[in-house]
Enzyme design. Structure first.
Site, PDB file in Angstrom:
ATOM      1  N   GLY A  72       3.721  23.618  52.437  1.00 13.44           N
ATOM      2  CA  GLY A  72       2.418  24.279  52.543  1.00 13.44           C
ATOM      3  C   GLY A  72       1.505  23.713  53.597  1.00 13.44           C
ATOM      4  N   GLU A  95      33.304  21.489  33.212  1.00 14.87           N
ATOM      5  CA  GLU A  95      31.857  21.500  32.978  1.00 14.87           C
ATOM      6  C   GLU A  95      31.498  20.780  31.678  1.00 14.87           C
ATOM      7  OE1 GLU A  95      29.928  22.262  35.268  1.00 14.87           O
ATOM      8  OE2 GLU A  95      31.434  23.186  36.567  1.00 14.87           O
TER       9      GLU A  95
END
Length: 609
Positions: free
Chosen positions: A210, A427
């Protein structure tokens, strides 16, 4: 304002180029384009060909006769006084006619053959000159395409646009910039105390945090002229043009003071001067002019310079010293509260369900920049539209986080049962090793649905709060968790696959950092063997040690990862029953939440009791 007049010599130079091109075209190209050139013959040859009936078509002009033979070849000859020509042509069977040329006045002939080519030649030269020599200067430019004129865009007292209320997550940066805005509105308040504002403020930070948006917010709050230009717009092909643009920019700024000048990506012209032969003279002259203009400012003339970069280490020390850029404002990646505030700011633009919990989304996006958070909100809104709903739900935003991290779901991907089973055990191996260790982030979600990023599945862990310090034990646990997928494959299938490539890369990077930068090796202690370059652009590293030491480091990295991998294997062997049940459940459901995962683990504890 002083105008830089274009030189006269280049004008003649481009006219010469145009003339040379015309001559070369007529001399070489035009003859090549003529496939069937017209051949000139004498009148006797023409009469002989007519008598022999070799002529097919004849066209008689005032001074010339053009004819074509039976084979299609074209000839021409001078016209002669021949009363019997018509009878001969009729007897030969050739098709013939007579063309009566319209004569023009000498004045018209002179204008067409003499004046018109000169006008076209001059117009073409002027067009080429303007195209090649003028600088870009669209409708938003302060100047209209003149050489040496700055292309800065100027914004003056707009009620619409970005304000500080539209920027969140960077409270410290906003506070520093708010002080600048207050100074521009009330300079007497500061002069009474003897204080003066910094001449320059440098915004530094990673891409997407930003910096440019903060500058726009300053423009929206200050209500003074705001000049905006990119550093690359100063760099020109001709030496001296960049310096001329700098002078012109600051002349305009002084005329409109009090005002703000914003230079985005200032590293394009502000790089360190190395003094090597063959350097970029244009860029160095531009930098020297910028240094001179900043030094020439009065402390209270009301002109303040803002600049932004994500490469502060590459800037010239003469540019960043006090007196030029007096204040450096870090614009870092937002923390947990900052991410939540940024999400709420961007959520104003969409219609969201009232029960959306932005705190949960902020926890899932650790390390995300403001631009990435804005993208997550937008992806959630797009998902709601695709689903035919008019409001964005919590599930939309959570799915958009996964889209930004791992890509879209590959719904048409077909894996064999064996591959799905391997991915499921892989996983669950990650998740189970993480759950069995202390100081590990809780498991948020486990899935074996392939993603467009190439991942066949992933395990998402989410910290309760942002962590700024990590102990050696926590880092070792992270490495063990990363090796858990490969360890599960070895324990269950007694083989390894390519599915652990990304895990191996992350584990290696983390282990090397522990040894070379964090001082967590007993052999090297608190000695830095590696330095970070481009802190805000990927954090590339450079080793600063001998080749022999580098070999030792490589071996230490291998030993550390091997030790954690063995720990993960032993954990999974000891909890083989949990691994099997969780993997079967994941294979059936394809996606399970962290709550479901912990519920199954807790069931084993209850059974043991």
């Amino acid at each position: 304002m002083k105008e830089v007049k274009p030189p006269k010599k280049p004008l003649l130079f481009y006219y010469g180029i145009v003339l040379l091109c015309v001559v070369l075209f007529n001399a070489f190209i035009a003859p090549m384009l003529m496939d069937d050139p017209v051949k000139e013959v004498d009148y006797g040859t023409f009469m002989r060909m007519v008598d022999n009936k070799e002529v097919d078509k004849v066209q008689v002009n005032t001074n010339e006769i053009t004819f074509m033979d039976k084979e299609g070849k074209v000839y021409y000859t001078s016209a002669m006084e021949d009363p019997d020509l018509t009878q001969r042509l009729y007897e030969s069977g050739a098709a013939f006619d007579r063309v009566i040329e319209k004569t023009m006045s000498p004045l018209v002939s002179y204008l067409i053959t003499g004046v018109l080519p000169i006008i076209l030649f001059v117009a073409l030269g002027q067009y080429l000159y303007k195209r090649l020599m003028s600088q870009a200067g669209g409708k938003d430019s302060l100047m209209f395409g003149g050489m040496g004129k700055s292309n800065a865009k100027v914004y003056i007292q707009s009620t619409e646009g970005i304000h500080f209320s539209d920027v969140a997550g960077e409270d410290e940066a906003k506070e520093s910039l708010a002080e600048i805005v207050d100074y521009l509105h009330n300079p007497a308040k500061y002069s009474e105390v003897g204080a003066s504002m910094p001449k320059g403020l440098l915004l530094v930070g990673p891409p997407g945090t930003g910096k440019t948006m903060l500058a726009k917010a300053v423009a929206g709050e200050s209500n003074v002229p705001f000049f905006s230009i990119s550093g690359s717009e100063f760099v020109e092909m001709f030496v001296g043009m960049g310096a001329s643009k700098v002078r012109d920019l600051f002349e305009q700024a002084k005329e409109k003071a009090p005002c703000i000048v914003f230079i985005d990506e200032i590293d394009a012209i502000g790089k360190k001067r190395d003094g090597q032969f063959g350097g970029n003279d244009e860029r160095e002259q531009t930098l020297n002019q910028l240094l001179t203009e900043m030094d020439g400012f009065d402390s209270n003339n009301g002109v303040i310079i803002l600049a932004a970069t994500n490469r502060p280490e590459s800037l010239d020390p003469a540019l960043t010293r006090p007196g030029r850029f007096d204040r450096r404002i870090p614009v870092e990646l937002p923390d947990l509260n900052g991410r939540e505030a940024i999400l709420k700011v961007h959520a104003r633009k969409i219609k969201a369900d009232p029960d959306v919990d932005y705190h949960v989304i902020a926890r899932m996006t650790s390390g995300a920049s403001g631009a990435e958070l804005a993208n997550i909100i937008n992806e959630g809104a797009l998902r709601a539209v695709r689903s035919g709903r008019k409001t964005v739900s919590q599930a939309d935003l959570e799915e958009s986080v996964e889209v930004v991290i791992a890509g879209y779901q590959k719904k048409n991907a077909v894996m064999s049962d064996r591959e799905r089973s391997i991915v499921a055990y892989h996983e669950i191996g990650h998740a189970l090793v993480a759950a069995l260790q202390s100081h590990s982030a809780p498991v948020q979600k486990i899935t074996i649905i392939p993603r467009t990023s190439g991942a066949l599945g992933y395990t998402m862990q989410v910290e309760e709060n942002d962590k700024y310090l990590l102990s050696k034990e926590e880092l070792e646990n992270k490495i063990a968790t990363l090796t858990g997928g490969r360890a599960a494959e070895e324990v269950v299938f007694n083989e390894v696959t390519t599915g652990a490539s990304n895990d191996i890369e992350q584990a290696t990077k983390l282990a090397r950092a522990m040894i070379t930068r964090y001082g967590m090796s007993e052999d090297f202690g608190m000695v830095a063997m590696e330095t970070i370059t481009n802190q805000y652009l990927g954090g590339d590293t450079t080793l600063s040690c001998s080749a022999e030491t580098q070999r030792v480091i490589d071996q230490k990295v291998v030993d550390m990862i091997k030790k954690q991998h063995e720990k993960a294997v032993n954990m999974l062997k000891e909890n083989r029953e949990k691994l099997e049940k969780l993997a079967q459940y994941l294979t059936e459901k394809e996606t399970i939440t962290g709550e479901e995962f912990m519920k199954i683990l807790d069931s084993f504890k209850e059974a043991a009791v």
